[in-house]
Scaffold this active site. Structure first.
Site, short mmCIF file in Angstrom:
data_model
loop_
_atom_site.label_atom_id
_atom_site.label_comp_id
_atom_site.label_asym_id
_atom_site.label_seq_id
_atom_site.Cartn_x
_atom_site.Cartn_y
_atom_site.Cartn_z
N HIS A 12 0.86 -1.20 0.00
CA HIS A 12 0.00 0.00 0.00
C HIS A 12 0.89 1.25 0.00
O HIS A 12 1.37 1.68 1.04
CB HIS A 12 -0.91 -0.02 1.23
N HIS A 14 1.29 5.05 -2.19
CA HIS A 14 0.81 5.99 -3.22
C HIS A 14 2.00 6.74 -3.85
O HIS A 14 2.75 7.40 -3.14
CB HIS A 14 -0.15 7.00 -2.61
N ASP A 16 2.04 9.45 -5.76
CA ASP A 16 2.04 10.92 -5.66
C ASP A 16 2.10 11.43 -4.22
O ASP A 16 2.07 12.63 -3.99
CB ASP A 16 0.82 11.51 -6.39
N HIS A 190 -9.83 1.05 -0.47
CA HIS A 190 -9.71 1.75 0.80
C HIS A 190 -11.05 1.69 1.53
O HIS A 190 -12.08 2.03 0.96
CB HIS A 190 -9.37 3.23 0.57
N GLU A 193 -11.34 3.31 7.35
CA GLU A 193 -10.31 4.26 7.75
C GLU A 193 -11.04 5.43 8.40
O GLU A 193 -11.22 5.48 9.60
CB GLU A 193 -9.51 4.67 6.51
N ASP A 271 1.76 3.86 3.26
CA ASP A 271 0.69 4.65 2.63
C ASP A 271 1.32 5.66 1.67
O ASP A 271 1.12 5.59 0.46
CB ASP A 271 -0.19 5.35 3.68
#
Ligand code: ZN
Length: 334
Positions: A12, A14, A16, A190, A193, A271
Site C-alpha cells: 500500500h 501511493h 504521488d 480503501h 479508515e 501509505d
C-alpha cells in the site's frame, strides 16, 4: 539491530504521496525545503482524512508530463531500495495526471515504462495498481478499470478505490468493480479508515476486494473480523498514516497488534512516504518499540503480504523463496 537490512514487501504505497525533496526540487527549484516540509508532508496529527489528502495535491501537481512522471517513479525506487523493500505495489490515479494534455493511456504507459527502468536499476520488483477516487464519476471509474484491463501484464496488477470514503458513497463505482470482477482483475479498496466497520461491509458487498486498504476500524465489529479471517481478506495496515488522519491518538492506541494477534492476514505499509513522513523501516521500529514486535511478527506480516500480492502463484513462490533467502542472511538481532 538492523531493521533496515531485512527484506520487506510493501503493498500500500501511493506514488504521488512519496516524492523526496530531491525530486521535488529538481521539478520545481522554487520549492524551498521549509515549504516542502510544511505542504508536502502531513502534520503528525491532521484534523481529518481530508486535511491529509490536501497534501497529496502538491505531489500530483508536479507530475503532469512524461519527464516528471518518470523522475518521480525512479525517485521512489531509490527510496524503496534504501529501505530494504524487495517488492512493492505502487498505486496512483491516472486521471490526476491529465492537466498538461497527456491522455490516460499515455500516463500509464509512461509510469509502466519507468517502473521497468526502476526494476532494472535497483533490483526492487514492483507492480502498479490503478486507483479510481471516491469523488470520481461512474464514467471516470469505468475508464480507470478498463486501463487496468488493457495494461494487465504490462506492469499493471490491480484496481483500487481511494480518497474520501466518508464524503462519497459507493454508487458511482459499482459498475467499475463489477467489470473488474467479471474480468478477473485483482481488487483492493480503501475502507474502514475514516468510516467504521459498516464501510468495510459495504465495500466487501459492492467491490469484491481480496484486500482492504487500511480496514483497521474492522476491530470495532468482531463479527467482521471473523468474516475477514474466514474469507482470507488481507488488511493493508498503515499505522503512521492512521495517527496523522486522527483515527487513533497515538501508536500505542493503534490496533495493529490486536489485529495481528487475532490471526487476520495483514501487512505493514507506509501509505505515502512523504505525506506520512515515514519509511517502512521506521514503521517496523514503531511496532517493535510500542508492541514488542520481533522477527516472528515481521516475518509473518511479510509472508502474508506475499500471499496477498497481486501476482500468479508461481511468481509468489519465487518471491517467497527470495524473501526467505534474504531473511536468512540478514541481521535478525533486533
Ligand atoms: Zn492509501
Amino acid at each position: 539491530m538492523n531493521l533496515r537490512s531485512i527484506p520487506k514487501i510493501e503493498l500500500h504505497l501511493h506514488l504521488d504521496c512519496s516524492l523526496s525533496y530531491k525530486v521535488v526540487h529538481q521539478l520545481d527549484p522554487l520549492v524551498t525545503f521549509d515549504e516542502f516540509e510544511h505542504s508536502f508532508k502531513a502534520n503528525a496529527q491532521c484534523h481529518s482524512l481530508l486535511d491529509y489528502l490536501a497534501r497529496a495535491a502538491r505531489g500530483f501537481e508536479l507530475m503532469q508530463d512524461p519527464v516528471s512522471l518518470e523522475m518521480v517513479t525512479l525517485d521512489l525506487f531509490d527510496q524503496l531500495q534504501a529501505d530494504g523493500v524487495i517488492y512493492a505495489e505502487i498505486r496512483f490515479a491516472p486521471y490526476l495526471h491529465l492537466l498538461n494534455g497527456m491522455n490516460l493511456a499515455e500516463v500509464v504507459e509512461v509510469v509502466a515504462g519507468a517502473v521497468r527502468k526502476g526494476i532494472e536499476k535497483t533490483g526492487v520488483e514492483a507492480g502498479l495498481i490503478l486507483c479510481t477516487l471516491r469523488h470520481f464519476s461512474e464514467h471516470q471509474s469505468m475508464d480507470t478499470v478498463k486501463l487496468v484491463q488493457s495494461f494487465k501484464g504490462n506492469q499493471v496488477v490491480g484496481f483500487d478505490i481511494a480518497a474520501d470514503e466518508a464524503g462519497f458513497p459507493v454508487d458511482n463505482h459499482i459498475s467499475a468493480f463489477h467489470y473488474a470482477r467479471e474480468n478477473g482483475l485483482h481488487i483492493t479498496a480503501h475502507a474502514g479508515e475514516a468510516c467504521g466497520p459498516q464501510s468495510v461491509w459495504e465495500t466487501l458487498a459492492n467491490f469484491y476486494p481480496s484486500r482492504i486498504g487500511h480496514g483497521v476500524r474492522s476491530i470495532e465489529d468482531l463479527t467482521l473480523i471473523e468474516h475477514l479471517k474466514k474469507e482470507n481478506i488481507h488488511l493493508e495496515v498503515c499505522p503512521t498514516s492512521n495517527i496523522q488522519t486522527g483515527i487513533y491518538k497515538s501508536i500505542k492506541e493503534h490496533p495493529a497488534d490486536f489485529l495481528f494477534k487475532s490471526g487476520i492476514s495483514m501487512s505493514i505499509n507506509t501509505d505515502g512516504r512523504t505525506i506520512s513522513n515515514v519509511t517502512l523501516t521506521q514503521e517496523y521500529e514503531k511496532l517493535r518499540d510500542n508492541f514488542g514486535w520481533n522477527t516472528a511478527e515481521l516475518r509473518r506480516c511479510n509472508l502474508n503480504a506475499i500471499e496477498a500480492a497481486f501476482m500468479s502463484a508461481s511468481k509468489k513462490k519465487a518471491l517467497k523463496n527470495r524473501f526467505l533467502e534474504l531473511w536468512q542472511n540478514s541481521d535478525l538481532n533486533f
